[in-house]
Scaffold this active site. Sequence first.
Site, mmCIF file in Angstrom:
data_model
loop_
_atom_site.group_PDB
_atom_site.id
_atom_site.type_symbol
_atom_site.label_atom_id
_atom_site.label_comp_id
_atom_site.label_asym_id
_atom_site.label_seq_id
_atom_site.Cartn_x
_atom_site.Cartn_y
_atom_site.Cartn_z
ATOM 1 N N ASP A 113 -7.512 13.127 -24.783
ATOM 2 C CA ASP A 113 -7.350 11.747 -24.332
ATOM 3 C C ASP A 113 -6.598 11.019 -25.444
ATOM 4 O O ASP A 113 -7.131 10.792 -26.532
ATOM 5 C CB ASP A 113 -8.756 11.158 -24.125
ATOM 6 C CG ASP A 113 -8.739 9.689 -23.761
ATOM 7 O OD1 ASP A 113 -7.695 9.027 -23.916
ATOM 8 O OD2 ASP A 113 -9.798 9.193 -23.325
ATOM 9 N N TYR A 131 0.851 -1.195 0.000
ATOM 10 C CA TYR A 131 0.000 0.000 0.000
ATOM 11 C C TYR A 131 0.882 1.238 0.000
ATOM 12 O O TYR A 131 1.850 1.313 0.760
ATOM 13 C CB TYR A 131 -0.887 0.018 1.253
ATOM 14 C CG TYR A 131 -2.322 -0.321 0.941
ATOM 15 C CD1 TYR A 131 -3.021 0.439 0.003
ATOM 16 C CD2 TYR A 131 -2.963 -1.387 1.558
ATOM 17 C CE1 TYR A 131 -4.340 0.121 -0.297
ATOM 18 C CE2 TYR A 131 -4.283 -1.692 1.248
ATOM 19 C CZ TYR A 131 -4.968 -0.934 0.320
ATOM 20 O OH TYR A 131 -6.258 -1.236 0.002
ATOM 21 N N LYS A 174 -2.198 0.333 -24.698
ATOM 22 C CA LYS A 174 -2.601 0.181 -26.107
ATOM 23 C C LYS A 174 -1.337 0.276 -26.971
ATOM 24 O O LYS A 174 -0.470 -0.576 -26.848
ATOM 25 C CB LYS A 174 -3.662 1.216 -26.453
ATOM 26 C CG LYS A 174 -4.949 1.022 -25.622
ATOM 27 C CD LYS A 174 -6.071 1.943 -26.021
ATOM 28 C CE LYS A 174 -7.349 1.633 -25.281
ATOM 29 N NZ LYS A 174 -7.533 2.408 -24.042
ATOM 30 N N GLU A 203 -0.498 4.862 -0.441
ATOM 31 C CA GLU A 203 -1.297 6.077 -0.654
ATOM 32 C C GLU A 203 -0.435 7.325 -0.524
ATOM 33 O O GLU A 203 0.415 7.411 0.383
ATOM 34 C CB GLU A 203 -2.414 6.188 0.387
ATOM 35 C CG GLU A 203 -3.599 5.289 0.115
ATOM 36 C CD GLU A 203 -3.558 4.047 0.952
ATOM 37 O OE1 GLU A 203 -2.444 3.574 1.257
ATOM 38 O OE2 GLU A 203 -4.641 3.545 1.302
ATOM 39 N N THR A 238 -4.333 5.843 -21.521
ATOM 40 C CA THR A 238 -4.091 4.530 -20.951
ATOM 41 C C THR A 238 -2.642 4.178 -21.302
ATOM 42 O O THR A 238 -2.011 4.865 -22.102
ATOM 43 C CB THR A 238 -5.026 3.445 -21.536
ATOM 44 O OG1 THR A 238 -4.953 3.506 -22.953
ATOM 45 C CG2 THR A 238 -6.449 3.637 -21.075
ATOM 46 N N ARG A 283 -1.910 -2.678 -18.199
ATOM 47 C CA ARG A 283 -3.171 -1.946 -18.159
ATOM 48 C C ARG A 283 -3.040 -0.857 -17.091
ATOM 49 O O ARG A 283 -2.643 -1.144 -15.962
ATOM 50 C CB ARG A 283 -4.332 -2.870 -17.796
ATOM 51 C CG ARG A 283 -4.407 -4.122 -18.614
ATOM 52 C CD ARG A 283 -5.737 -4.809 -18.477
ATOM 53 N NE ARG A 283 -6.699 -4.125 -19.307
ATOM 54 C CZ ARG A 283 -6.787 -4.262 -20.638
ATOM 55 N NH1 ARG A 283 -5.974 -5.077 -21.269
ATOM 56 N NH2 ARG A 283 -7.673 -3.602 -21.335
HETATM 57 N N1 DSN Z 1 -12.012 -0.312 -24.757
HETATM 58 C C1 DSN Z 1 -11.074 0.600 -25.372
HETATM 59 C C2 DSN Z 1 -11.040 0.463 -26.835
HETATM 60 O O1 DSN Z 1 -11.162 -0.656 -27.311
HETATM 61 O O2 DSN Z 1 -10.889 1.447 -27.557
HETATM 62 C C3 DSN Z 1 -11.293 2.005 -25.004
HETATM 63 O O3 DSN Z 1 -11.518 2.142 -23.676
#
Ligand code: DSN
Length: 414
Positions: free
Chosen positions: A196, A51, A225, A53, A222, A231
């Site tokens: 974003d 933890y 990707k 925080e 994120t 993730r």
């Molecule tokens: N689920 C993601 C996507 O496939 O674009 C976006 O959050």
Amino acid sequence: MKHLKQQDPAVYEAIRGEIKRQQEGMELIASENYVSEAVLEALGSAFTNKYSEGYPAKRYYGGQTYTDIIENIAIERAKKLFGAEHINVQPLSGAPANMIAYSAVLQPGDKVLGMDLSHGGHLTHGHPVTLSAKIYNFIRYKTEKNGKINYKKLEEMALQEKPKMILAGFSAYTRQLDYQKFRDIAKKVGAVSMIDIAHIAGLIAGKAIPNPVPYFDIVTTTTHKTLRGPRGGMIMCREKYAEAIDKACFPGFQGGPHMHQIAALAVCLGEALKPDFQDYARQIIKNAKVLETELKKYHYKIMFGGTDNHMVLVDVYNSIGLTGKEAEIALDKVGITLNKNVIPDDPRPPLDPSGIRIGVPAVTTRGMKEKEIKMIVHWIVDALKNYNNDNKLESIRQEVIALCKKFPVYEKTS
Ligand code: DSN
């Protein structure tokens, strides 16, 4: 995985099955990728026990010698890659990152201009089913028939609506945004500008497309990707918003950060700083362009006129008469994984829309190039033409597996 194999065969077998699926399948979901074994090791590390925080040197619990090292490494590497003034690496994923960013600078009821979901935007950019839309007042802008955003119209909308925030970014839009125009419009109406970059973070880190960080007040992403990390989520912002973002993240929205995830993020950012990541990012763009060109040769209707990034959105319903759902199911049978997707102002429902979204980040990680993309397009077209011919689909599946075997992933982990 020797301990897991002995202690919990059911979970062990499911993980083995998933590794096999990932090895033998052609992964074309635009938001998925294969992380390195080094990232997997950091993600499976003892940091999951801790933890922490708070932020480096300002934690609420003891025992933070190594968490501080890890979080500082992640922040420093992200700053080098993106050139942001301030970075928070604690958001658990993209949707929390966006909620944190909104809550840092908006009050309930405030107006936000965001991109319409069916035109490529994202659920968390104000779709009525989301919590963000219950708290804030989202007005959605769309693309034009030519697939581009009309910035003049966007400016008129902004002048009329007087939003507190102008939000750029997408999950299925395929063209390059004009960052300067977003910035100018936000400035003109006194709005916070936010983008974003979840889908394109790796392309930006790899310098294959322009970096929006200098243009926007707040940038969310994120990390799993095109960036090819665990993730997770990340928020970058101008120093002016640093304190508000950090407070909105913890204690505002989240509790303890997931330090194993941040350790894996540090590793991924280290990988993205290496020169070969730039080759990877450039190859993604080349592969996506071949995907577009080849599909057009087969007279498939490509939305937004084409692609400037890592994916294409295809209107299969008006190209070959199959719905997105039918196409997704047929392609699943041959081991080609992608997702059905709405197209702009889709008259069909989201669970059975007109389109499919196809992305190349994962196959590019495997080392596939233009030649393999052409083969993949040929199989897609063939499978959709023969969607009710199981023998034909099985023979395509065998060809897909054979190609995947030539481009292995996770040889050692399996
Ligand atoms: N689920 C993601 C996507 O496939 O674009 C976006 O959050």
